[in-house]
Design an enzyme around this catalytic site. Structure first.
Site, short mmCIF file in Angstrom:
data_model
loop_
_atom_site.label_atom_id
_atom_site.label_comp_id
_atom_site.label_asym_id
_atom_site.label_seq_id
_atom_site.Cartn_x
_atom_site.Cartn_y
_atom_site.Cartn_z
N TRP A 102 0.84 -1.20 0.00
CA TRP A 102 0.00 0.00 0.00
C TRP A 102 0.88 1.25 0.00
O TRP A 102 0.55 2.24 -0.65
CB TRP A 102 -0.97 -0.02 1.18
CG TRP A 102 -1.97 -1.13 1.05
CD1 TRP A 102 -2.13 -2.19 1.89
CD2 TRP A 102 -2.93 -1.33 0.00
NE1 TRP A 102 -3.11 -3.02 1.42
CE2 TRP A 102 -3.63 -2.52 0.28
CE3 TRP A 102 -3.28 -0.60 -1.15
CZ2 TRP A 102 -4.65 -3.01 -0.53
CZ3 TRP A 102 -4.29 -1.09 -1.97
CH2 TRP A 102 -4.97 -2.28 -1.66
N ASP A 172 -1.98 6.62 6.23
CA ASP A 172 -3.01 5.71 5.71
C ASP A 172 -3.34 4.75 6.84
O ASP A 172 -2.54 3.88 7.19
CB ASP A 172 -2.45 4.96 4.49
CG ASP A 172 -3.41 3.89 3.97
OD1 ASP A 172 -4.50 3.72 4.55
OD2 ASP A 172 -3.05 3.23 2.96
N LYS A 196 -12.68 -2.01 6.48
CA LYS A 196 -11.99 -2.90 7.42
C LYS A 196 -12.49 -2.72 8.85
O LYS A 196 -12.77 -3.69 9.52
CB LYS A 196 -10.48 -2.67 7.35
CG LYS A 196 -9.90 -3.35 6.10
CD LYS A 196 -8.99 -2.49 5.29
CE LYS A 196 -8.71 -3.13 3.94
NZ LYS A 196 -7.88 -2.29 3.09
C1 LIG Z 1 -7.29 -1.89 2.00
C2 LIG Z 1 -6.24 -0.88 2.05
C3 LIG Z 1 -6.13 0.11 1.05
C4 LIG Z 1 -7.01 0.15 -0.16
O1 LIG Z 1 -8.25 0.63 0.15
P1 LIG Z 1 -9.37 0.85 -0.96
O2 LIG Z 1 -10.46 1.42 -0.15
O3 LIG Z 1 -9.69 -0.49 -1.55
O4 LIG Z 1 -8.84 1.78 -1.97
C5 LIG Z 1 -5.14 1.07 1.20
N1 LIG Z 1 -4.31 1.05 2.25
C6 LIG Z 1 -4.38 0.11 3.21
C7 LIG Z 1 -3.43 0.15 4.36
C8 LIG Z 1 -5.35 -0.89 3.13
O5 LIG Z 1 -5.43 -1.82 4.08
#
Ligand SMILES: *Cc1c(COP(=O)(O)O)cnc(C)c1O
Length: 360
Positions: A102, A172, A196
């Site tokens: 990511w 993030d 999540k």
């Molecule tokens: C799942 C995830 C993403 C991607 O998220 P989307 O909503 O599918 O764009 C980005 N960063 C992390 C750390 C993730 O776990």
């Protein structure tokens, strides 16, 4: 059919009381005669929902009036572009820590809009740790420093966050927002896809310090401009209404539980149950060591990969689903987000013990 324990890395489980409440309110939301799914986002009823959702999130994370809370779409993946487009304006440089796939996506997207310096990386050991940032000097001319607070695929997490001084720290937090107590004031901007720990897929939450909301790079689409959504109170266009409603229910569930201190304790209990067993096992081995371990995503491998398929097949039969690991790590991964009950982890450990006995 009985509900399963879903160990998927996302979308993931939602708290059962939230699903029940949503079912109760499905056809007629509090006497409105409609489902929240059908409601105008300009209606008074929906306005009450989004205002309440924001207030609850502010309470949970103790977010000061110095920050905007935005309810957006596009996933965390859109933030990989939105952050540089809006923050790299006068300063066209940023510092990013590379801790996994990511982070890499955040890097490649930011490179389209400015100069990216990778200040630290854990790629040398397949991202099994968080690099030590104590000796790192961040570029005073960087518009921001970007980290991934929890690495969903590799199962690592920051225990403490770097001190970036006057440079805004961007995180993030998609896979561990609301899982433990944090100090929002350490960050210039936090973003997270909701699927999540918060709500169904389709909602992205952004917490941004007010002074960082300004004019973006000239090429920036209106919809990718933080200012648009800050000024429009996340109602510039149609927000993901139903997801915002579920987020509100999840926030209420968290507050009833005792807020983030209580949630953190539960998450630590769940993670310890699993890691303790893995550390003592002869068949299974965790791929991450302390102090880098995630509370949310626990990757592990079998000493004999020849029985991976059998493990997966039997786990599904036991009502434990989506344990297959990401292809870049192999083996298994148990994602134990907020909504995974303690009992789910207990069942998993019992299942693994039995499986290990069968393969001695
Ligand atoms: C799942 C995830 C993403 C991607 O998220 P989307 O909503 O599918 O764009 C980005 N960063 C992390 C750390 C993730 O776990």
């Amino acid at each position: 059919m009985a509900r399963v324990y879903n160990f998927s890395a996302g979308p993931s489980m939602l708290p059962e009381p939230v699903l029940k409440k949503a079912a109760e309110e499905m056809l007629d939301y509090r006497g409105s005669g409609q489902s929240v799914m059908e409601m105008s986002h300009r209606s008074k009823v929906f306005d009450g929902i989004i205002v309440e959702a924001e207030a609850l999130l502010r309470t949970l994370l103790n977010i000061s009036g110095n920050y905007h809370v935005l309810f957006l779409q596009g996933g965390a993946s859109s933030q990989f572009a939105m952050v540089p487009l809006n923050l790299m304006v006068t300063k066209r440089k940023c510092d990013i820590v590379n801790t996994g796939q990511w982070s890499k996506k955040a890097i490649s997207e930011a490179k389209r809009y400015g100069t990216v310096r990778i200040v630290a990386s854990s790629e040398d050991r397949n991202f099994t740790y968080i690099p030590d940032l104590t000796g790192v000097t961040f570029d005073p001319d960087a518009a921001y420093v970007h980290i991934t607070s929890n690495n969903t695929i590799f199962g690592t997490r920051y225990r403490t966050f770097p001190d970036t001084g006057a440079i805004p720290l961007v995180a993030d937090m998609s896979s561990n927002i609301l899982s433990e107590v944090i100090d929002v004031n350490q960050f210039g901007l936090i973003y997270a896809g909701a699927q999540k720990n918060i709500a169904p897929a389709g909602l992205t939450i952004v917490i941004i310090r007010k002074d960082l909301v300004g004019e973006p790079q000239e090429i920036t689409p209106t919809m990718f401009t933080y200012k648009t959504h800050a000024e429009g109170r996340s109602l510039y266009n149609t927000p993901p209404c139903y997801c915002v409603y579920i987020a509100k229910l999840v926030f209420e569930w968290l507050i009833d539980l005792g807020g983030l201190p209580a949630m953190q304790k539960i998450n630590e209990t769940k993670a310890a149950m699993l890691y303790d067993y893995l550390d003592g096992s002869k068949l299974f081995r965790p791929t991450v060591a302390e102090p880098h371990r995630s509370l949310m995503n626990v990757p592990f491998v079998l000493s004999n990969p020849g029985i991976d398929e059998e493990f997966l097949k039997k786990s599904v039969a036991a009502g434990l689903v989506n344990l297959k690991g990401h292809r870049s790590v192999g083996g298994m991964r148990a994602s134990i987000f907020n909504a995974m009950p303690v009992d789910g982890v207990k069942k998993l450990v019992e299942f693994m013990k039995t499986f290990e006995m069968e393969h001695r």
